[in-house]
Motif scaffolding. Sequence first.
Motif, PDB file in Angstrom:
ATOM      1  N   ASP A  71      45.441  50.543  54.892  1.00 58.38           N
ATOM      2  CA  ASP A  71      46.700  49.820  54.715  1.00 58.38           C
ATOM      3  C   ASP A  71      47.749  50.265  55.730  1.00 58.38           C
ATOM      4  OD1 ASP A  71      47.382  48.007  52.204  1.00 58.38           O
ATOM      5  OD2 ASP A  71      45.707  49.323  51.680  1.00 58.38           O
ATOM      6  N   ASN A  96      39.678  46.353  52.880  1.00 53.45           N
ATOM      7  CA  ASN A  96      38.978  47.179  51.890  1.00 53.45           C
ATOM      8  C   ASN A  96      37.486  46.914  52.076  1.00 53.45           C
ATOM      9  OD1 ASN A  96      38.155  48.680  49.714  1.00 53.45           O
ATOM     10  ND2 ASN A  96      39.122  47.399  48.148  1.00 53.45           N
ATOM     11  N   ASN A 114      34.003  42.265  44.998  1.00 49.85           N
ATOM     12  CA  ASN A 114      34.326  41.060  45.773  1.00 49.85           C
ATOM     13  C   ASN A 114      35.519  40.331  45.167  1.00 49.85           C
ATOM     14  OD1 ASN A 114      32.125  41.791  47.253  1.00 49.85           O
ATOM     15  ND2 ASN A 114      30.796  40.142  46.538  1.00 49.85           N
ATOM     16  N   LYS A 115      35.552  40.311  43.812  1.00 45.85           N
ATOM     17  CA  LYS A 115      36.654  39.639  43.116  1.00 45.85           C
ATOM     18  C   LYS A 115      37.997  40.232  43.526  1.00 45.85           C
ATOM     19  CE  LYS A 115      35.337  38.809  38.665  1.00 45.85           C
ATOM     20  NZ  LYS A 115      35.384  39.278  37.272  1.00 45.85           N
ATOM     21  N   GLU A 116      38.015  41.525  43.821  1.00 40.84           N
ATOM     22  CA  GLU A 116      39.276  42.185  44.195  1.00 40.84           C
ATOM     23  C   GLU A 116      39.479  42.202  45.714  1.00 40.84           C
ATOM     24  OE1 GLU A 116      41.543  42.671  42.227  1.00 40.84           O
ATOM     25  OE2 GLU A 116      40.634  42.898  40.257  1.00 40.84           O
ATOM     26  N   GLY A 117      38.699  41.404  46.418  1.00 35.40           N
ATOM     27  CA  GLY A 117      38.944  41.253  47.854  1.00 35.40           C
ATOM     28  C   GLY A 117      38.273  42.289  48.744  1.00 35.40           C
ATOM     29  N   ALA A 118      37.370  43.097  48.182  1.00 36.13           N
ATOM     30  CA  ALA A 118      36.668  44.066  49.033  1.00 36.13           C
ATOM     31  C   ALA A 118      35.498  43.354  49.723  1.00 36.13           C
ATOM     32  CB  ALA A 118      36.165  45.227  48.194  1.00 36.13           C
ATOM     33  N   GLN A 119      35.120  43.841  50.922  1.00 36.26           N
ATOM     34  CA  GLN A 119      34.023  43.214  51.669  1.00 36.26           C
ATOM     35  C   GLN A 119      32.893  44.208  51.854  1.00 36.26           C
ATOM     36  OE1 GLN A 119      35.402  40.995  55.247  1.00 36.26           O
ATOM     37  NE2 GLN A 119      37.418  41.670  54.561  1.00 36.26           N
ATOM     38  N   THR A 129      48.757  49.064  45.688  1.00 32.54           N
ATOM     39  CA  THR A 129      48.205  47.787  45.222  1.00 32.54           C
ATOM     40  C   THR A 129      46.685  47.832  45.174  1.00 32.54           C
ATOM     41  OG1 THR A 129      50.081  46.693  46.231  1.00 32.54           O
ATOM     42  CG2 THR A 129      48.220  45.285  45.649  1.00 32.54           C
ATOM     43  N   VAL A 130      46.063  48.294  46.265  1.00 34.28           N
ATOM     44  CA  VAL A 130      44.592  48.285  46.288  1.00 34.28           C
ATOM     45  C   VAL A 130      44.048  49.321  45.301  1.00 34.28           C
ATOM     46  CG1 VAL A 130      44.428  49.775  48.340  1.00 34.28           C
ATOM     47  CG2 VAL A 130      42.517  48.332  47.744  1.00 34.28           C
ATOM     48  N   SER A 168      39.770  51.930  51.659  1.00 34.16           N
ATOM     49  CA  SER A 168      40.803  50.934  51.943  1.00 34.16           C
ATOM     50  C   SER A 168      41.693  51.420  53.070  1.00 34.16           C
ATOM     51  CB  SER A 168      41.627  50.657  50.682  1.00 34.16           C
ATOM     52  OG  SER A 168      42.366  51.803  50.327  1.00 34.16           O
ATOM     53  N   LYS A 223      43.980  47.673  42.049  1.00 35.96           N
ATOM     54  CA  LYS A 223      42.903  46.686  42.000  1.00 35.96           C
ATOM     55  C   LYS A 223      41.562  47.369  41.761  1.00 35.96           C
ATOM     56  CE  LYS A 223      44.588  42.938  44.913  1.00 35.96           C
ATOM     57  NZ  LYS A 223      44.301  42.161  46.102  1.00 35.96           N
TER      58      LYS A 223
END
Length: 576
Positions: free
Chosen positions: A164, A131, A62-67, A172-173, A162, A176
């Motif tokens: 993109d 992501n 979650n910290k890295e923006g994944a859901q 980038t991802v 992910s 991460k």
Amino acid sequence: MRLSNLFMPTLREVPAEAEILSHKLMLRAGLMRKQASGVYNYLPLGLKALNKLENIIREEMNKEGAQEILCSALIPSELLKESGRWGVFGPEMFKQYDRHNREFCLGPTHEEVFTDIVRSAVKSYKNLPLNLYQIQTKYRDERRPRFGVMRSREFVMKDAYSFDSSWEGLDTVFNKMHSAYCNVFSRCNLDYAPVEADSGAMGGSGSVEFMVKSEIGEDEIVFCTKCSYGANIEKAQTLPTNVIADVSVREVEKVYTPGIKTIEELAKYLYKKPSELAKTLLYKVDDKVVAVVIRGDRELNEVKVANHFVATEIEMLDAEGVREATGAEPGFAGPMGIKADAVLIDYEVAEGEVFSIGANETDYHIMNTMYKRDFDGIVGDFRKIAEGDKCPVCGEAVTIKRGIEVGHIFKLGTKYSEALNANFIDENGKENPIIMGCYGIGVNRTMAAVIEQHSDDKGIIWPLELAPFEAIVVPVVMKDEAQVKIAEDIYNNLKSMGIDALIDDRKERAGVKFNDADLIGIPFRITVGKKASEGIVEFKLREEEEARDILIEDVYTEIVKAFKEKGKVLYSKTEL
Ligand code: ATP
Ligand code: MG
């Protein structure tokens, strides 16, 4: 939790089915039980640890923006047929039929499912990047389920995918996810390394495996003794040796070698070193018959051979195939005059001195042969790197260790989006396939790897973040009401500080209680014994040998301090 209520069926004996430490301890400490080969049921202690690990993974993802999402384990065959993978998994896939005879499988992995979800919702670059991940049960009918949950047929995986609109976005991802994985495995106190892994025919640096160093690991990992290079042995390149061949004219010589089929036998028979012999190994690579020539003392790297042909399948040719290709019994193959679709020659053989080879005639070998002069083929890197070989980055010696693969991150590119028509419209109105990555963690395998690295002869030594309970309070004499009262007070105070505490309120001998606390690996033990009436209890860390006497009020400050070191803030008793 009161131990008298806890379902914790520990075992005194080491179960015969378990070969490795973590498997033995998971059974003995009552974390899980076997249901069938490669199928396990988790009991309260095992499930608590598993849930804690899942939550660490959630936090870092979650910290890295994944859901997070959650998909079904049932996947309709059409989806896997669309990507062309329905047949690829072979017997490893559990197939299912519904009442209408529609075909499904129990998902071994979910690339197609996530791609399907995204293709139906995403139309424009404006909807990207995405992501998405899940923590979900996977099914693989492994050929050799073993080592308990290390290689099981049902296991929990965190799988992320992910999506993109650009390759830079994928980079980038990917980075991460790399750092999220490092955080997860560090929080588990694992001694691990991210290493370069094979990315099939795609090549590039788009595949990294996270390896836990362990003797029981199924993978071999190559590390440089000087620089930071690390790679799965399947991937590790070998450098050409640049030996200038001794071209002094030595005539080829056919020699009678009756019944001599192995390199060891041949070396002895010809008074040569295995490195002066070349072995010719025959493979079926997709539909091709391929002969690969490597030095007698080397091992072939099947992944390199398969990648050379951008092939998906590689297996050794059976005896009949060998007879057809060589006209001889197995054991006498050589590159001169062999009937194969391709002959591959490893660098070392192409650049080396003269070699003895098989003659493609039963009971004969040929001495003093040289590449180009006597046989030909495609030269390349086809062998496994070996201990002491040169590091492909800096040239210093490499060393080889064993590892357990706990995670894998992979740049997929457009493989699945092209196959499933998952496209987006870019800024210029042009339609392009979405650029994808996939990122997996084996959750149960990670838990077993933690136990493999953190245990002693008494039991598990849980890292604080994964421990099913963080502290255990042990009243020594249950008949002593004052002692029990002090123990209960400490237990209640710990709980109100937010500590996951356990009290061993069983009417058992202290020795039994200590053994169980050690076996199940609780990080802090507070023993309430004779000196309790003087305000003194025994404080012991599971990872340390010695217990020490401390004042009751110091229990709380000690624990607060230990938690603080792990980055977790607790209230101390005095602040309550
Ligand atoms: P392996 O080479 O060990 O079979 P894999 O390449 O098949 O692994 P992936 O498909 O990349 O594995 O799955 C992601 C992660 O799931 C792996 O890194 C591993 O930690 C875990 N995993 C894979 N297969 C199993 C299994 N049979 N039992 C437990 N965990 C597994
Ligand atoms: Mg596998």
